[in-house]
Scaffold this motif. Structure first.
Motif, PDB file in Angstrom:
ATOM      1  N   PRO A 160       0.800  -1.238   0.000  1.00  0.00           N
ATOM      2  CA  PRO A 160       0.000   0.000   0.000  1.00  0.00           C
ATOM      3  C   PRO A 160       0.831   1.286   0.000  1.00  0.00           C
ATOM      4  O   PRO A 160       0.329   2.341  -0.357  1.00  0.00           O
ATOM      5  N   THR A 161       2.099   1.219   0.357  1.00  0.00           N
ATOM      6  CA  THR A 161       2.900   2.440   0.436  1.00  0.00           C
ATOM      7  C   THR A 161       3.675   2.735  -0.840  1.00  0.00           C
ATOM      8  O   THR A 161       3.954   3.896  -1.131  1.00  0.00           O
ATOM      9  N   GLU A 162       4.027   1.731  -1.591  1.00  0.00           N
ATOM     10  CA  GLU A 162       4.869   1.917  -2.780  1.00  0.00           C
ATOM     11  C   GLU A 162       4.254   2.862  -3.822  1.00  0.00           C
ATOM     12  O   GLU A 162       4.979   3.690  -4.390  1.00  0.00           O
ATOM     13  N   PRO A 163       2.928   2.817  -4.094  1.00  0.00           N
ATOM     14  CA  PRO A 163       2.375   3.772  -5.080  1.00  0.00           C
ATOM     15  C   PRO A 163       2.556   5.239  -4.676  1.00  0.00           C
ATOM     16  O   PRO A 163       2.608   6.114  -5.535  1.00  0.00           O
ATOM     17  N   PHE A 164       2.654   5.513  -3.407  1.00  0.00           N
ATOM     18  CA  PHE A 164       2.897   6.879  -2.952  1.00  0.00           C
ATOM     19  C   PHE A 164       4.379   7.239  -3.077  1.00  0.00           C
ATOM     20  O   PHE A 164       4.715   8.392  -3.340  1.00  0.00           O
ATOM     21  N   LEU A 165       5.241   6.273  -2.859  1.00  0.00           N
ATOM     22  CA  LEU A 165       6.677   6.541  -2.830  1.00  0.00           C
ATOM     23  C   LEU A 165       7.279   6.710  -4.223  1.00  0.00           C
ATOM     24  O   LEU A 165       8.202   7.514  -4.399  1.00  0.00           O
ATOM     25  N   ILE A 166       6.794   5.976  -5.205  1.00  0.00           N
ATOM     26  CA  ILE A 166       7.392   5.996  -6.547  1.00  0.00           C
ATOM     27  C   ILE A 166       7.421   7.403  -7.147  1.00  0.00           C
ATOM     28  O   ILE A 166       8.477   7.865  -7.578  1.00  0.00           O
ATOM     29  N   PRO A 167       6.284   8.138  -7.197  1.00  0.00           N
ATOM     30  CA  PRO A 167       6.362   9.479  -7.807  1.00  0.00           C
ATOM     31  C   PRO A 167       7.212  10.461  -6.992  1.00  0.00           C
ATOM     32  O   PRO A 167       7.893  11.315  -7.561  1.00  0.00           O
ATOM     33  N   LEU A 168       7.187  10.333  -5.672  1.00  0.00           N
ATOM     34  CA  LEU A 168       7.965  11.252  -4.843  1.00  0.00           C
ATOM     35  C   LEU A 168       9.462  10.979  -4.963  1.00  0.00           C
ATOM     36  O   LEU A 168      10.271  11.906  -4.870  1.00  0.00           O
ATOM     37  N   ARG A 169       9.835   9.736  -5.200  1.00  0.00           N
ATOM     38  CA  ARG A 169      11.262   9.408  -5.384  1.00  0.00           C
ATOM     39  C   ARG A 169      11.840  10.064  -6.627  1.00  0.00           C
ATOM     40  O   ARG A 169      13.037  10.310  -6.707  1.00  0.00           O
ATOM     41  N   LYS A 170      10.971  10.360  -7.614  1.00  0.00           N
ATOM     42  CA  LYS A 170      11.441  11.042  -8.819  1.00  0.00           C
ATOM     43  C   LYS A 170      11.766  12.504  -8.520  1.00  0.00           C
ATOM     44  O   LYS A 170      12.603  13.112  -9.187  1.00  0.00           O
ATOM     45  N   LEU A 171      11.096  13.073  -7.525  1.00  0.00           N
ATOM     46  CA  LEU A 171      11.321  14.470  -7.162  1.00  0.00           C
ATOM     47  C   LEU A 171      12.398  14.641  -6.095  1.00  0.00           C
ATOM     48  O   LEU A 171      13.151  15.605  -6.116  1.00  0.00           O
ATOM     49  N   VAL A 172      12.438  13.707  -5.128  1.00  0.00           N
ATOM     50  CA  VAL A 172      13.350  13.816  -3.997  1.00  0.00           C
ATOM     51  C   VAL A 172      14.361  12.678  -4.078  1.00  0.00           C
ATOM     52  O   VAL A 172      14.015  11.518  -3.897  1.00  0.00           O
ATOM     53  N   GLN A 173      15.593  13.038  -4.348  1.00  0.00           N
ATOM     54  CA  GLN A 173      16.653  12.047  -4.433  1.00  0.00           C
ATOM     55  C   GLN A 173      17.094  11.632  -3.025  1.00  0.00           C
ATOM     56  O   GLN A 173      16.939  12.399  -2.077  1.00  0.00           O
ATOM     57  N   PRO A 174      17.628  10.418  -2.888  1.00  0.00           N
ATOM     58  CA  PRO A 174      18.146   9.998  -1.574  1.00  0.00           C
ATOM     59  C   PRO A 174      19.241  10.952  -1.085  1.00  0.00           C
ATOM     60  O   PRO A 174      20.055  11.440  -1.865  1.00  0.00           O
ATOM     61  N   ILE A 175      19.215  11.208   0.194  1.00  0.00           N
ATOM     62  CA  ILE A 175      20.207  12.091   0.809  1.00  0.00           C
ATOM     63  C   ILE A 175      21.226  11.212   1.527  1.00  0.00           C
ATOM     64  O   ILE A 175      20.883  10.518   2.483  1.00  0.00           O
ATOM     65  N   GLY A 176      22.430  11.214   1.045  1.00  0.00           N
ATOM     66  CA  GLY A 176      23.472  10.377   1.634  1.00  0.00           C
ATOM     67  C   GLY A 176      23.153   8.894   1.521  1.00  0.00           C
ATOM     68  O   GLY A 176      23.529   8.111   2.377  1.00  0.00           O
ATOM     69  N   GLY A 177      22.445   8.523   0.460  1.00  0.00           N
ATOM     70  CA  GLY A 177      22.076   7.128   0.262  1.00  0.00           C
ATOM     71  C   GLY A 177      20.857   6.697   1.056  1.00  0.00           C
ATOM     72  O   GLY A 177      20.486   5.527   1.046  1.00  0.00           O
ATOM     73  N   VAL A 178      20.198   7.633   1.745  1.00  0.00           N
ATOM     74  CA  VAL A 178      19.029   7.310   2.568  1.00  0.00           C
ATOM     75  C   VAL A 178      17.775   7.848   1.885  1.00  0.00           C
ATOM     76  O   VAL A 178      17.692   9.041   1.556  1.00  0.00           O
ATOM     77  N   ASP A 179      16.808   6.972   1.683  1.00  0.00           N
ATOM     78  CA  ASP A 179      15.529   7.343   1.077  1.00  0.00           C
ATOM     79  C   ASP A 179      14.663   8.023   2.141  1.00  0.00           C
ATOM     80  O   ASP A 179      14.236   7.386   3.100  1.00  0.00           O
ATOM     81  N   ILE A 180      14.417   9.317   1.970  1.00  0.00           N
ATOM     82  CA  ILE A 180      13.635  10.060   2.966  1.00  0.00           C
ATOM     83  C   ILE A 180      12.165  10.211   2.576  1.00  0.00           C
ATOM     84  O   ILE A 180      11.399  10.834   3.307  1.00  0.00           O
ATOM     85  N   THR A 181      11.764   9.620   1.451  1.00  0.00           N
ATOM     86  CA  THR A 181      10.383   9.799   1.006  1.00  0.00           C
ATOM     87  C   THR A 181       9.349   9.236   1.993  1.00  0.00           C
ATOM     88  O   THR A 181       8.291   9.852   2.140  1.00  0.00           O
ATOM     89  N   PRO A 182       9.588   8.121   2.706  1.00  0.00           N
ATOM     90  CA  PRO A 182       8.580   7.704   3.693  1.00  0.00           C
ATOM     91  C   PRO A 182       8.414   8.731   4.816  1.00  0.00           C
ATOM     92  O   PRO A 182       7.300   8.926   5.309  1.00  0.00           O
ATOM     93  N   ILE A 183       9.487   9.411   5.167  1.00  0.00           N
ATOM     94  CA  ILE A 183       9.407  10.433   6.217  1.00  0.00           C
ATOM     95  C   ILE A 183       8.547  11.601   5.739  1.00  0.00           C
ATOM     96  O   ILE A 183       7.733  12.142   6.497  1.00  0.00           O
ATOM     97  N   ILE A 184       8.702  11.971   4.485  1.00  0.00           N
ATOM     98  CA  ILE A 184       7.895  13.052   3.917  1.00  0.00           C
ATOM     99  C   ILE A 184       6.420  12.676   3.934  1.00  0.00           C
ATOM    100  O   ILE A 184       5.562  13.487   4.291  1.00  0.00           O
TER     101      ILE A 184
END
Length: 97
Positions: free
Chosen positions: A47-71
C-alpha cells in the motif's frame, strides 16, 4: 449521521493506518536485506509503494538514505490535523450542523 460525519469516520482510520504503515516502512529502510516481496513485509510495501514511486522522482536519496517515507508521514499527519484535528475543517463543519 451526516455526510461530513461519515467522511470523518472513514478518513480518520485511513489516514491513521497510512501513517502507521509509513512509520513501519521507515523502520524497514534500516534493514535493506529484507525482501519486500515476502510476507509480512509485502503487507507494508504494497500500500505504500504507489505513494513513494512518484515522490522518489522528485526527492533524491540524501546520503544514500531514502527520505520519502518520512515526507509521507508528515503529509498524512498534516492532512489528518487539518481535516480531523480539534480545529480541523471537518470537525468545525460537523459542529455547525
Amino acid at each position: 449521521m451526516t455526510g461530513v460525519d461519515l467522511t470523518a469516520w472513514i478518513l480518520g482510520p485511513v489516514l491513521g493506518v497510512m501513517t502507521f504503515l509509513f512509520i513501519f516502512r521507515i523502520i524497514l529502510t534500516w534493514y535493506p536485506q529484507v525482501n519486500l516481496n515476502r510476507l509480512p513485509f509485502n503487507l507494508i510495501a504494497w500500500p505504500t509503494e504507489p505513494f513513494l514511486i512518484p515522490l522518489r522522482k522528485l526527492v533524491q536519496p540524501i546520503g544514500g538514505v531514502d527520505i520519502t517515507p518520512i515526507i509521507w508521514v508528515g503529509i498524512f499527519s498534516l492532512l489528518r490535523e487539518i481535516l480531523l484535528g480539534q480545529q480541523g475543517l471537518l470537525t468545525m463543519i460537523s459542529r455547525v450542523n
